[in-house]
Design a protein around this motif. Structure first.
Motif, short mmCIF file in Angstrom:
data_model
loop_
_atom_site.label_atom_id
_atom_site.label_comp_id
_atom_site.label_asym_id
_atom_site.label_seq_id
_atom_site.Cartn_x
_atom_site.Cartn_y
_atom_site.Cartn_z
N PHE A 245 -18.61 10.56 116.59
CA PHE A 245 -18.43 10.53 118.02
C PHE A 245 -18.42 9.09 118.55
N ASP A 246 -17.73 8.88 119.66
CA ASP A 246 -17.77 7.58 120.32
C ASP A 246 -19.13 7.35 120.93
N THR A 247 -19.59 6.10 120.91
CA THR A 247 -20.83 5.74 121.59
C THR A 247 -20.57 5.54 123.07
N THR A 248 -21.62 5.58 123.85
CA THR A 248 -21.52 5.43 125.29
C THR A 248 -22.49 4.34 125.74
N THR A 249 -22.06 3.47 126.62
CA THR A 249 -22.94 2.46 127.17
C THR A 249 -23.92 3.10 128.15
N VAL A 250 -25.18 2.77 128.01
CA VAL A 250 -26.21 3.32 128.88
C VAL A 250 -26.78 2.19 129.73
N THR A 251 -26.73 2.36 131.03
CA THR A 251 -27.30 1.38 131.95
C THR A 251 -28.45 2.03 132.71
N LEU A 252 -29.67 1.54 132.46
CA LEU A 252 -30.82 2.07 133.17
C LEU A 252 -31.04 1.27 134.45
N PRO A 253 -31.64 1.88 135.47
CA PRO A 253 -31.94 1.14 136.70
C PRO A 253 -32.81 -0.08 136.40
N ASN A 254 -32.70 -1.09 137.24
CA ASN A 254 -33.41 -2.35 137.00
C ASN A 254 -34.92 -2.20 136.92
N LYS A 255 -35.50 -1.30 137.70
CA LYS A 255 -36.95 -1.14 137.72
C LYS A 255 -37.36 0.13 136.97
N SER A 256 -36.82 0.29 135.79
CA SER A 256 -37.10 1.50 135.03
C SER A 256 -38.27 1.30 134.07
N ILE A 257 -38.89 2.42 133.73
CA ILE A 257 -39.98 2.47 132.75
C ILE A 257 -39.67 3.63 131.81
N ILE A 258 -39.80 3.40 130.51
CA ILE A 258 -39.67 4.49 129.56
C ILE A 258 -41.01 4.69 128.86
N THR A 259 -41.33 5.94 128.54
CA THR A 259 -42.66 6.25 128.00
C THR A 259 -42.54 7.00 126.66
N PRO A 260 -41.99 6.37 125.63
CA PRO A 260 -41.77 7.07 124.37
C PRO A 260 -43.02 7.14 123.49
N HIS A 261 -43.16 8.21 122.72
CA HIS A 261 -44.05 8.17 121.57
C HIS A 261 -43.25 7.55 120.42
N PRO A 262 -43.88 7.24 119.29
CA PRO A 262 -43.16 6.50 118.23
C PRO A 262 -41.86 7.14 117.79
N LYS A 263 -41.84 8.47 117.65
CA LYS A 263 -40.61 9.11 117.18
C LYS A 263 -39.48 8.94 118.19
N GLU A 264 -39.81 9.04 119.49
CA GLU A 264 -38.78 8.87 120.53
C GLU A 264 -38.26 7.44 120.55
N LEU A 265 -39.14 6.45 120.38
CA LEU A 265 -38.67 5.06 120.35
C LEU A 265 -37.84 4.81 119.10
N ALA A 266 -38.23 5.42 117.98
CA ALA A 266 -37.44 5.27 116.75
C ALA A 266 -36.03 5.83 116.94
N ARG A 267 -35.91 6.94 117.66
CA ARG A 267 -34.58 7.48 117.95
C ARG A 267 -33.78 6.51 118.80
N LEU A 268 -34.42 5.93 119.81
CA LEU A 268 -33.72 5.00 120.69
C LEU A 268 -33.22 3.78 119.92
N LEU A 269 -34.01 3.32 118.96
CA LEU A 269 -33.65 2.13 118.20
C LEU A 269 -32.89 2.47 116.92
N ASN A 270 -32.70 3.79 116.66
CA ASN A 270 -31.99 4.25 115.47
C ASN A 270 -32.62 3.70 114.20
N MET A 271 -33.92 3.94 114.05
CA MET A 271 -34.67 3.45 112.89
C MET A 271 -35.69 4.51 112.49
N ASP A 272 -36.41 4.27 111.40
CA ASP A 272 -37.40 5.25 110.97
C ASP A 272 -38.75 4.94 111.60
N VAL A 273 -39.54 6.00 111.77
CA VAL A 273 -40.82 5.90 112.48
C VAL A 273 -41.81 5.03 111.70
N ALA A 274 -41.84 5.18 110.39
CA ALA A 274 -42.81 4.44 109.58
C ALA A 274 -42.66 2.93 109.75
#
Length: 393
Positions: A245-274
């Motif tokens: 699939f084609d990738t999509t550019t994601v633009t978050l609002p300037n004053k945004s906060i994300i609250t991931p647990h490790p697995k969610e952040l690993a998904r965002l960064l496309n890496m493994d949790v360990a």
């Protein structure tokens, strides 16, 4: 790196002037909850009030709003438009989907057109929180092979995914589907190598279309926005889709906060949790810089960073290892943002006091027995402990 202290937390607590009214302390718009996660909507809404927000509006499906209204009179609810059961039934019958696919369709799925309902609320709110129990990511991960659909269907899609999907249905299909359904067909990504439509995958119905419309609506929003839970899973799906699939550019609002647990952040960064867990501060800062956001990486010694400054939280215990405690944290962050606290300070306040509330609750209930809903009663006690702390000379 800075370790948060009780004295520092006291110094950044927002003031409570006597000459005030509810809007002095801000309006939280919480877009949360789904058919199977109604409690998340309740917890993330009520915790914002517990830290001092003046007004909370929960925007969700009618069933979630009804459930939360039955639990508390303190939250204002705003029922959003959902996909009609008639449309969902027509799609199942006409396309002859397998039973397992039909079961993945939630008749309380939010319509993308619900974003139009929210425009006034988005303007009125001091802060927006999105994603607690919204049940987005599961829907985007479930795909139906279009070759399994007996009646041929051609879908023309804007590659940017920013505009409404246009559909061209065969005449026999047109006779069965009404206009509401045709405007609410699932998003279909474009295959990179331009293979025929018969090889495409269509995500099953879910809140992903609503979330994408909402993200497109608020990407220039200038007030704080907190993204939690399945909102993060949806963002990671856009950033790191399957290879075809084609990738999509994601633009978050300037004053945004994300609250991931490790697995969610690993998904965002496309890496493994360990690997992420071996360098939590490094990867939290990396994500903050890449997404231009504040990251709250949850876990023991939660990391809070804007990409430059890094704060480490020392509070908390295993009492917080329960479903729903993350929803409470999201509400606390939004509640402090509503009162005019900067996003980074709001995150620090909420994370520290959330952990402290868990410690105080465990003193009374044990680390085994604390529920996420118990934290709501211990948040004020954590704030009192901070207020009664003597400043360092």
């Amino acid at each position: 790196m800075n370790t948060l202290t009780l004295e520092y937390i006291k110094s950044i607590l927002p003031p409570r002037p006597d000459n005030s009214h509810k809007m002095t302390f801000g309006h939280v718009l919480n877009i949360a909850g789904s058919l199977h996660y109604r409690g998340a909507a309740y917890l993330s809404s009520l915790s914002a009030l517990r830290v001092g927000a003046g007004y909370v509006t929960l925007a969700s499906s009618p069933s979630v709003c009804d459930s939360v209204n039955a639990l508390t009179p303190n939250i204002v609810t705003f029922a959003l438009r959902t996909l009609s059961p008639l449309s969902v039934h027509s799609l199942q019958r006409t396309a002859d989907l397998h039973l397992k696919d039909a079961q993945s369709v939630d008749v309380q799925t939010l319509s993308p057109q619900a974003v139009l309902q929210l425009r006034d609320k988005l303007t009125q709110a001091s802060v927006i929180s999105i994603g607690s129990g919204l049940s987005i990511g599961q829907s985007t991960d479930q795909c139906i092979d279009i070759t399994a659909i007996n009646t041929e269907l051609t879908v023309d899609v804007d590659v940017t995914l920013c505009t409404e999907i246009s559909t061209d249905l065969n005449s026999d299909l047109n006779s069965d589907l009404n206009s509401d359904l045709r405007s609410e067909l699932p998003i279909c990504n474009v295959i990179k190598d331009n293979r025929p439509h018969s090889n495409e995958l269509i995500p099953s119905q879910g809140n992903h279309r609503f979330f994408y419309a909402l993200l497109n609506e608020i990407h220039t929003y200038t007030k704080p926005v907190i993204f939690d839970a399945d909102a993060l899973n949806f963002i990671s799906h856009l950033l790191n889709p399957p290879v075809q699939f084609d990738t999509t550019t994601v633009t978050l609002p300037n004053k945004s906060i994300i609250t991931p647990h490790p697995k969610e952040l690993a998904r965002l960064l496309n890496m493994d949790v360990a690997t992420l867990q071996t360098q939590r501060m490094h990867f939290a800062r990396l994500a903050a810089k890449q997404l231009n956001t504040i990251v709250v990486l949850k876990g023991k010694n939660t990391v809070i960073t804007d990409g430059n400054d890094v704060f480490i939280n020392p509070t908390g215990n295993s009492a917080l290892a329960k479903a729903g405690t993350g929803d409470v944290l999201t509400g606390m962050i939004s509640g402090f943002c509503a009162q005019g606290v900067s996003p980074i300070n709001a995150a620090c306040l909420a994370v520290y006091l959330h952990g402290l509330a868990g410690e105080i609750a465990a003193e009374a209930l044990s680390e085994y027995g604390v529920l996420a809903s118990d934290l709501l009663d211990y948040i004020p006690k954590a704030i009192l402990r901070a207020l009664n702390t003597d400043p360092i000379n």
